[in-house]
Design a protein around this motif. Structure first.
Motif, PDB file in Angstrom:
ATOM      1  N   LYS A 232       0.829  -1.233  -0.055  1.00 30.19           N
ATOM      2  CA  LYS A 232       0.034  -0.053   0.009  1.00 30.19           C
ATOM      3  C   LYS A 232       0.717   1.336  -0.176  1.00 30.19           C
ATOM      4  O   LYS A 232       0.356   2.265  -0.806  1.00 30.19           O
ATOM      5  CB  LYS A 232      -0.976  -0.178   1.405  1.00 30.19           C
ATOM      6  CG  LYS A 232      -1.994   1.293   1.232  1.00 30.19           C
ATOM      7  CD  LYS A 232      -2.660   1.131   2.842  1.00 30.19           C
ATOM      8  CE  LYS A 232      -3.790   2.524   2.519  1.00 30.19           C
ATOM      9  NZ  LYS A 232      -4.443   2.307   3.951  1.00 30.19           N
ATOM     10  N   ASN A 233       2.128   1.141   0.856  1.00 30.12           N
ATOM     11  CA  ASN A 233       2.770   2.496   0.957  1.00 30.12           C
ATOM     12  C   ASN A 233       3.600   2.725  -0.457  1.00 30.12           C
ATOM     13  O   ASN A 233       4.058   3.735  -0.860  1.00 30.12           O
ATOM     14  CB  ASN A 233       3.865   2.294   2.062  1.00 30.12           C
ATOM     15  CG  ASN A 233       2.913   2.260   3.323  1.00 30.12           C
ATOM     16  OD1 ASN A 233       1.996   2.801   3.455  1.00 30.12           O
ATOM     17  ND2 ASN A 233       3.653   1.872   4.491  1.00 30.12           N
ATOM     18  N   SER A 234       3.908   1.562  -1.215  1.00 28.07           N
ATOM     19  CA  SER A 234       4.439   1.661  -2.435  1.00 28.07           C
ATOM     20  C   SER A 234       3.811   2.156  -3.461  1.00 28.07           C
ATOM     21  O   SER A 234       4.144   2.147  -4.527  1.00 28.07           O
ATOM     22  CB  SER A 234       5.331   0.195  -2.663  1.00 28.07           C
ATOM     23  OG  SER A 234       4.272  -0.768  -3.100  1.00 28.07           O
ATOM     24  N   GLY A 235       2.478   2.197  -3.264  1.00 28.15           N
ATOM     25  CA  GLY A 235       1.426   2.570  -4.307  1.00 28.15           C
ATOM     26  C   GLY A 235       0.759   1.602  -5.280  1.00 28.15           C
ATOM     27  O   GLY A 235       0.400   1.890  -6.273  1.00 28.15           O
ATOM     28  N   ILE A 238      -3.175   2.078  -6.236  1.00 28.73           N
ATOM     29  CA  ILE A 238      -3.501   3.553  -6.414  1.00 28.73           C
ATOM     30  C   ILE A 238      -4.601   3.240  -7.618  1.00 28.73           C
ATOM     31  O   ILE A 238      -5.594   3.861  -7.530  1.00 28.73           O
ATOM     32  CB  ILE A 238      -2.525   4.276  -6.959  1.00 28.73           C
ATOM     33  CG1 ILE A 238      -1.649   4.650  -5.680  1.00 28.73           C
ATOM     34  CG2 ILE A 238      -2.860   5.533  -7.701  1.00 28.73           C
ATOM     35  CD1 ILE A 238      -0.331   5.573  -5.954  1.00 28.73           C
TER      36      ILE A 238
END
Length: 349
Positions: A232-235, A238
């Motif tokens: 999630k933090n790495s995108g 999206i």
């Protein structure tokens, strides 16, 4: 539907790209296979301890019989002579040995204990200190009735019935020695309430493979949440619809949990500890429960670092509170209430 299945395929592939996870998943059944098929790991030669008797003294013979026929952590045997015993020790065939001198009973009766037992040792003081305890406990077991009989013979009150008293004493010792009980405790319930909830469980000698695998599946599900937050933090999410992002947490936990569960089942099968369809069914239910638990934990815990800090705490709690190596609730009864919060406990009951 095809898009969802394809996403699941990509998530599984994503998990299997992690070299650490792949190594752990493969290492579990492989290690069990190696251990099960390597004789040197399954069977170890017992430590041998020799005994030499210099005469046919009754107490010496009884001591030898107790040791040779007993079930100890070391193997006792009778050597042909002191010279042969020394040769066995020098050739590393025997760890140490005991030479019982002549007239053992007479010397014990007279209180002359000097030089009645000779210890021969070449290497390990640690082993000899352990075998000393075993040897002299066996000798006491053989000689203790004589102590009681000698006491009876020395007391005036028994003189008129010395033969009967000696018979009863020897009979009582024989029943005690041949019995399985070391001592007996009679419990009386004073308040009318009897608590049978605390049990001492004997785990001695059995490696807790099943318990450790159950805990590993539990930790695997929690690490799935860590993977979710990292992606999630790495995108990664999206471009995905909101439904996919919401379903991501439980799916990550579920996939990770399934992978570890499959590896655990293979490991149990290799080790010969898989109980057929019952174990598989229990594991399916357990995987679902772990997935739901990991999802609930992830609601207040909203970062990979926070999850990483929680996982060791839960792991240590499982190892201590669940009956993996010892049942701690036998000593700390209150711990059973904390243990009830840990999912692996329900699989290990």
């Amino acid at each position: 539907m095809k898009r969802l299945l394809y996403w699941l395929y990509l998530l599984v592939k994503r998990q299997l790209k992690n070299p650490v996870i792949v190594v752990v998943l493969i290492a579990m059944p492989v290690a069990a296979l190696i251990i099960m098929h390597t004789a040197s790991l399954k069977d170890t030669e017992p430590v041998r301890v020799g005994i030499v008797l210099e005469d046919d003294d009754k107490i010496a013979i009884m001591t030898r019989d107790y040791l040779v026929n007993g079930n100890y952590s070391v193997q006792f045997y009778e050597a042909e002579s002191q010279e042969k015993l020394e040769q066995d020790i020098m050739n590393k065939y025997t760890e140490c040995g005991y030479v019982v001198g002549t007239g053992l009973k007479d010397k014990l009766d007279s209180g002359s204990y000097r030089d009645i037992i000779e210890l021969i040792i070449c290497r390990s003081d640690f082993v000899s200190s352990m075998t000393d305890e075993i040897f002299f406990s066996a000798m006491f077991k053989a000689y203790s009735p004589e102590v009681a009989v000698n006491y009876v013979d020395s007391v005036d009150i028994f003189k008129k019935h010395s033969e009967k008293a000696e018979e009863e004493i020897r009979k009582g010792y024989e029943e005690y020695i041949s019995g399985d009980d070391t001592f007996r405790i009679d419990f009386k319930v004073l308040d009318g309430v009897q608590d049978n909830g605390t049990q001492l469980e004997d785990k001695t000698g059995d490696f807790p493979l099943r318990a450790l695998l159950i805990i590993l599946v539990y930790i695997g599900g929690l690490f799935g949440i860590v993977e979710y937050y990292l992606d999630k933090n790495s995108g990664t999410f999206i471009t995905l619809p909101r439904m996919y992002r919401v379903a991501g947490k439980p799916l990550y936990a579920f996939i990770s949990c399934v992978l570890f569960a499959v590896s655990a089942m293979l490991t149990l099968a290799v080790a010969g500890q898989l109980n057929g369809a019952a174990d598989i069914l229990h594991m399916v239910v357990y995987v679902i429960a772990v997935t739901l638990f990991a999802w609930l934990v992830a609601i207040p815990v909203r970062s990979a670092n926070a999850m990483i800090s929680i996982i060791p705490v839960l792991l240590i709690a499982c190892l201590i509170l669940c009956p993996v190596f010892i049942n701690i609730t036998a000593y700390v009864p209150f711990a059973k209430y904390i243990r009830a919060l840990l999912l692996p406990w329900y699989m290990l009951k």
